[in-house]
Scaffold this active site. Structure first.
Site, mmCIF file in Angstrom:
data_model
loop_
_atom_site.group_PDB
_atom_site.id
_atom_site.type_symbol
_atom_site.label_atom_id
_atom_site.label_comp_id
_atom_site.label_asym_id
_atom_site.label_seq_id
_atom_site.Cartn_x
_atom_site.Cartn_y
_atom_site.Cartn_z
ATOM 1 C CE1 TYR A 73 50.212 65.992 26.524
ATOM 2 C CE2 TYR A 73 52.060 67.403 25.935
ATOM 3 C CZ TYR A 73 51.546 66.334 26.641
ATOM 4 O OH TYR A 73 52.360 65.607 27.480
ATOM 5 N N GLY A 98 55.232 53.506 29.835
ATOM 6 C CA GLY A 98 56.051 54.693 29.846
ATOM 7 C C GLY A 98 56.537 55.113 31.216
ATOM 8 C CG ASN A 145 48.780 51.155 30.995
ATOM 9 O OD1 ASN A 145 48.185 52.166 31.360
ATOM 10 N ND2 ASN A 145 48.951 50.874 29.718
#
Length: 317
Positions: free
Chosen positions: A177, A27, A25
């Site tokens: 991350y 990027g 949805n």
């Protein structure tokens, strides 16, 4: 778009194919959907937030009026939601040609998924592990299919401490991350290893990374990036060294549809430091391809999620 090298002009038509894209949805995911829609694919946007996905779908239809784009609600941080979404996809689409595991979160603080896993690892790694396993049957039903794992150059700083998967006492935003991005590429390589060991030529497992692309994750990756994106006088740096979404999506697109791609490959921008430029073959960290690490991560994912892939053989290590 890419000024030279591989770009949409070299992409084959995708009419008659079904492609699932997670995190579609915004990027890079949204631009991947747009590229695929222009090529004629039927794209399933697998997204957590249906309202945002509907806005994104309308945006795609505004630019590609004849696009075939549908939405499937699927929250990768909740394995019950992953199972429900995968069942919906498999029931409606018994053949899936490409699965692009694009979604990625950078939680920024220590959080847990609905199943009690550290958020970045549980979403980026375990959520996609489960989704891929549950969609393996429709992927096997395709004449030639692919699983594309969208990673990041941040994987080079990542490591997996199997005794501290929760990061209860060692959490930092960058560590969580980087670990999740490293584990994603280990998963992609191990999946190809297991598919090959089972004697399968389809699906193949491929990976890609978007380089330095203007995206939510990049903007949220710390004070330095926030400064870079918000300081007006630095617009020349952004223009020179950072790609916009349509260009940043090209490594994923090439990995997903270029006929010359083979299993186990990794694609990224071809420019300096792999920040920008048209997509080309890239080399991951050598640690990504260690068989023992791949096997341990796979067995850990099996144990944590209860999902076992229906493959008849396992690789020798």
């Amino acid at each position: 778009m890419a000024k030279s090298g591989w770009g949409p002009a070299q992409a084959p038509r995708m009419d008659g194919t079904t492609v699932v894209v997670t995190g579609a949805n915004s990027g890079i995911g949204l631009e991947t959907v747009r590229h695929l829609a222009r090529l004629g694919a039927h794209v399933l946007m697998a997204c957590r937030n249906v309202e945002k996905a509907d806005i994104a779908r309308t945006d795609v239809l505004d630019s590609v009026p004849n696009a075939r784009v549908d939405i499937v609600q699927l929250d990768l941080s909740d394995l019950a939601s992953v199972r429900k979404g995968a069942d919906e996809i498999a029931d409606s689409h018994p053949v899936v040609d490409v699965l692009i595991n694009n979604a990625g979160v950078m939680a920024g603080r220590h959080q847990l998924t609905a199943d009690g896993f550290e958020m970045d690892f549980g979403t980026n790694v375990l959520g996609h592990y489960v989704l891929t396993g549950l969609l393996l049957e429709p992927l096997l039903a395709a004449r030639s299919s692919r699983v594309v794992t969208v990673g990041s150059n941040a994987h080079r700083a990542g490591a997996i401490d199997f005794d501290d998967l929760g990061l209860e006492t060692s959490f930092t935003t960058s560590r969580a991350y980087a670990r999740s991005k490293f584990a994603q590429l280990v998963f992609a390589v191990e999946l190809q290893r297991r598919l090959s060991a089972a004697g399968l030529t389809s699906p193949i497992s491929v990976a890609a990374h978007p380089g330095a692309t203007h995206s939510g994750v990049m903007r949220d990756s710390g004070a330095l990036m926030s400064w870079l994106f918000t300081t007006p006088s630095l617009h020349w740096i952004r223009r020179t060294f950072i790609m916009e979404g349509p260009e940043g999506a090209l490594p994923s697109l090439r990995a997903a549809i270029d006929p010359s791609v083979i299993g186990g490959q990794y694609y990224g921008p071809s420019g300096p430091m792999q920040f920008t430029g048209p997509p080309a073959l890239a080399l991951p960290s050598p640690r990504v391809v260690e068989p023992e690490l791949g096997q341990r991560l796979w067995e850990t994912a099996e144990e944590l999620t209860g999902v076992r892939y229906p493959l008849t053989s396992t690789p020798q290590t």
